[in-house]
Design a protein around this motif. Sequence first.
Motif, mmCIF file in Angstrom:
data_model
loop_
_atom_site.group_PDB
_atom_site.id
_atom_site.type_symbol
_atom_site.label_atom_id
_atom_site.label_comp_id
_atom_site.label_asym_id
_atom_site.label_seq_id
_atom_site.Cartn_x
_atom_site.Cartn_y
_atom_site.Cartn_z
ATOM 1 N N ARG A 108 1.064 -1.028 -0.076
ATOM 2 C CA ARG A 108 0.193 0.367 -0.018
ATOM 3 C C ARG A 108 0.823 1.200 -0.045
ATOM 4 O O ARG A 108 1.402 1.439 0.826
ATOM 5 C CB ARG A 108 -0.525 -0.058 1.426
ATOM 6 N N ILE A 109 0.922 2.023 -0.749
ATOM 7 C CA ILE A 109 1.140 3.016 -0.584
ATOM 8 C C ILE A 109 0.476 4.497 -0.553
ATOM 9 O O ILE A 109 -0.411 4.608 -1.452
ATOM 10 C CB ILE A 109 2.101 3.646 -2.467
ATOM 11 N N LEU A 110 0.700 5.236 0.025
ATOM 12 C CA LEU A 110 0.140 6.935 0.131
ATOM 13 C C LEU A 110 1.868 7.804 0.093
ATOM 14 O O LEU A 110 2.129 7.890 0.200
ATOM 15 C CB LEU A 110 -0.217 7.094 1.676
ATOM 16 N N THR A 111 0.680 8.090 -1.072
ATOM 17 C CA THR A 111 1.548 9.222 -1.626
ATOM 18 C C THR A 111 1.238 10.978 -1.414
ATOM 19 O O THR A 111 0.454 11.336 -1.472
ATOM 20 C CB THR A 111 1.816 9.158 -3.715
ATOM 21 N N ASP A 112 2.229 11.703 -0.849
ATOM 22 C CA ASP A 112 1.944 13.615 -1.095
ATOM 23 C C ASP A 112 1.477 14.194 -1.815
ATOM 24 O O ASP A 112 2.331 15.230 -2.548
ATOM 25 C CB ASP A 112 2.962 13.860 0.274
ATOM 26 N N GLY A 133 -2.622 12.714 -1.416
ATOM 27 C CA GLY A 133 -3.221 11.487 -0.408
ATOM 28 C C GLY A 133 -3.843 10.414 -0.344
ATOM 29 O O GLY A 133 -4.412 10.009 -0.016
ATOM 30 N N GLN A 134 -3.803 10.199 -1.490
ATOM 31 C CA GLN A 134 -4.520 9.145 -2.467
ATOM 32 C C GLN A 134 -3.814 7.892 -1.785
ATOM 33 O O GLN A 134 -2.831 7.997 -1.462
ATOM 34 C CB GLN A 134 -5.609 9.332 -3.684
ATOM 35 N N VAL A 135 -4.632 6.262 -1.881
ATOM 36 C CA VAL A 135 -3.977 5.464 -1.537
ATOM 37 C C VAL A 135 -3.731 4.501 -2.175
ATOM 38 O O VAL A 135 -4.942 4.200 -2.719
ATOM 39 C CB VAL A 135 -4.449 4.394 0.027
ATOM 40 N N ILE A 136 -2.963 3.561 -2.812
ATOM 41 C CA ILE A 136 -2.932 3.204 -3.899
ATOM 42 C C ILE A 136 -2.035 1.623 -3.805
ATOM 43 O O ILE A 136 -1.488 1.313 -3.005
ATOM 44 C CB ILE A 136 -2.076 3.608 -5.092
ATOM 45 N N GLU A 137 -2.777 0.037 -4.105
ATOM 46 C CA GLU A 137 -2.579 -0.402 -3.620
ATOM 47 C C GLU A 137 -2.058 -1.648 -4.537
ATOM 48 O O GLU A 137 -3.381 -1.991 -5.694
ATOM 49 C CB GLU A 137 -3.429 -1.565 -3.018
ATOM 50 N N LEU A 138 -1.470 -2.451 -4.161
ATOM 51 C CA LEU A 138 0.009 -3.549 -5.659
ATOM 52 C C LEU A 138 -0.381 -4.736 -5.017
ATOM 53 O O LEU A 138 -0.149 -4.832 -3.921
ATOM 54 C CB LEU A 138 1.287 -3.285 -5.647
ATOM 55 N N ASP A 139 -0.514 -4.997 -5.615
ATOM 56 C CA ASP A 139 -0.707 -6.896 -5.483
ATOM 57 C C ASP A 139 0.570 -7.457 -5.870
ATOM 58 O O ASP A 139 1.731 -6.458 -6.375
ATOM 59 C CB ASP A 139 -1.526 -7.392 -6.554
ATOM 60 N N ALA A 140 1.020 -8.729 -5.303
ATOM 61 C CA ALA A 140 2.589 -9.089 -5.193
ATOM 62 C C ALA A 140 2.539 -9.445 -6.977
ATOM 63 O O ALA A 140 2.384 -10.969 -7.495
ATOM 64 C CB ALA A 140 2.709 -10.704 -4.365
ATOM 65 N N SER A 145 -1.613 -6.316 -10.633
ATOM 66 C CA SER A 145 -3.065 -5.831 -10.711
ATOM 67 C C SER A 145 -2.915 -4.658 -9.078
ATOM 68 O O SER A 145 -2.056 -4.805 -8.827
ATOM 69 C CB SER A 145 -4.227 -6.829 -9.276
ATOM 70 N N ILE A 146 -3.721 -3.116 -9.871
ATOM 71 C CA ILE A 146 -3.359 -2.366 -9.187
ATOM 72 C C ILE A 146 -4.619 -1.931 -8.875
ATOM 73 O O ILE A 146 -5.349 -1.372 -9.018
ATOM 74 C CB ILE A 146 -2.850 -0.902 -10.182
ATOM 75 N N ARG A 147 -4.710 -1.463 -6.905
ATOM 76 C CA ARG A 147 -6.066 -1.141 -6.412
ATOM 77 C C ARG A 147 -5.980 0.373 -6.261
ATOM 78 O O ARG A 147 -5.190 0.628 -5.722
ATOM 79 C CB ARG A 147 -6.185 -2.148 -5.630
ATOM 80 N N TYR A 148 -7.239 1.011 -6.491
ATOM 81 C CA TYR A 148 -7.227 2.201 -5.925
ATOM 82 C C TYR A 148 -8.533 2.448 -5.738
ATOM 83 O O TYR A 148 -9.709 2.705 -5.712
ATOM 84 C CB TYR A 148 -6.537 3.233 -7.584
ATOM 85 N N GLY A 149 -8.816 2.492 -4.414
ATOM 86 C CA GLY A 149 -9.697 2.952 -3.437
ATOM 87 C C GLY A 149 -10.125 1.772 -3.421
ATOM 88 O O GLY A 149 -11.466 1.545 -3.218
ATOM 89 N N ARG A 150 -9.502 0.798 -3.060
ATOM 90 C CA ARG A 150 -9.975 -0.866 -2.783
ATOM 91 C C ARG A 150 -10.553 -1.583 -4.336
ATOM 92 O O ARG A 150 -10.996 -2.067 -4.087
ATOM 93 C CB ARG A 150 -10.901 -0.542 -1.832
ATOM 94 N N LYS A 151 -10.268 -0.535 -4.948
ATOM 95 C CA LYS A 151 -10.842 -1.022 -6.829
ATOM 96 C C LYS A 151 -9.794 -1.596 -7.274
ATOM 97 O O LYS A 151 -9.027 -0.999 -7.123
ATOM 98 C CB LYS A 151 -12.032 -0.392 -7.102
ATOM 99 N N VAL A 152 -9.976 -2.378 -8.233
ATOM 100 C CA VAL A 152 -9.158 -2.935 -9.150
ATOM 101 C C VAL A 152 -9.200 -1.511 -9.946
ATOM 102 O O VAL A 152 -9.936 -1.717 -10.459
ATOM 103 C CB VAL A 152 -8.986 -4.820 -9.919
ATOM 104 N N ILE A 153 -8.203 -2.077 -11.044
ATOM 105 C CA ILE A 153 -8.324 -0.696 -11.854
ATOM 106 C C ILE A 153 -7.296 -1.607 -13.148
ATOM 107 O O ILE A 153 -6.275 -2.244 -13.741
ATOM 108 C CB ILE A 153 -6.857 0.118 -11.664
#
Length: 301
Positions: free
Chosen positions: A45-49, A83-90, A62-70
């Motif tokens: 999970r990446i929080l970016t400024d 301030g948004q969070v990006i979530e990356l799978d392995a 897979s990349i999730r943004y707002g808990r949804k797959v992009i």
Amino acid sequence: MSAYLHLQTIPDLFTFFEPHSTPQHPLIAVVDFSKVDKRIDEETRILTDLYCILFKDYCNNSIRYGRKVIDFKDGSLVCMAPGQVIELDAESFEEMRGWGIFFHPDLIRATTLNHKMKEYTFFSYETAEALHLSDKEKQVLQDCIVKIETELQENIDIHSQSIIVSNIELFLNYCTRFYGRQFITRKSTHGSVVGQIEQFLSDYFGRPDTSDKNLLTVKYLADQVNLSPGYLSDLLRKETGKNAQEHIHFYMIEEAKNILLSTNKSIGEIAYALGFEYPQYFNKLFKQKTGKTPVEFRNMN
């Protein structure tokens, strides 16, 4: 175990994406994802400024943004505000094709673009509302990227910031145009959404039991059709000329008129029934929308 990263600066970004490279500019970077050789830990999970603009033609991970797959398979672009969070799978970044623009708010803080950023409402869209680009549109945006990259390769001087910022603004203006095209090409789908919204508002304000109402918000309205508040407002504005808040106010005032003319309820009771905590706010909105106070409207009719 999930990993958590907080990327605050462009150097932080390079430490993550390209640890063996040095940023060409302290406040902005363009990353070619096909050149990133990195393995992602599971559920990173990446929080970016930073402002992040991501485009990919396709990817295996897979990349999730707002808990949804992009879903980037069709070639789409997502814009994210700080301030948004990006979530990356392995997964590996191998075989990815695309690019990302990342810039710190300080890059534009003293420029006119800083004040204009709120107009680019697509920075608040959900991933399902990504911008899907035609080949021609991809090339137009790619040309902007090339201009930014070319400037980044030059020595920084007094002209660097204005040239870079001008090209970012040009890029974002094209995104606004292309989103306008997307709203038109998806008109049939969007028409269904407009119908759902109008039906919901009609039912919501027409309910006999209004004792448990809170003041209706755009976010609550957007949740009813699984859209972000920003996207819903832009969709409604394109289709009807009124944004989401204006739709809420229209149905609210129409219901207020019905109650004023069909009951003897006090103004305070009507205000509470519509979700207002303080009657004076209801009075102010009613006069703003009708040119009359609730009492004046009742007495005239």
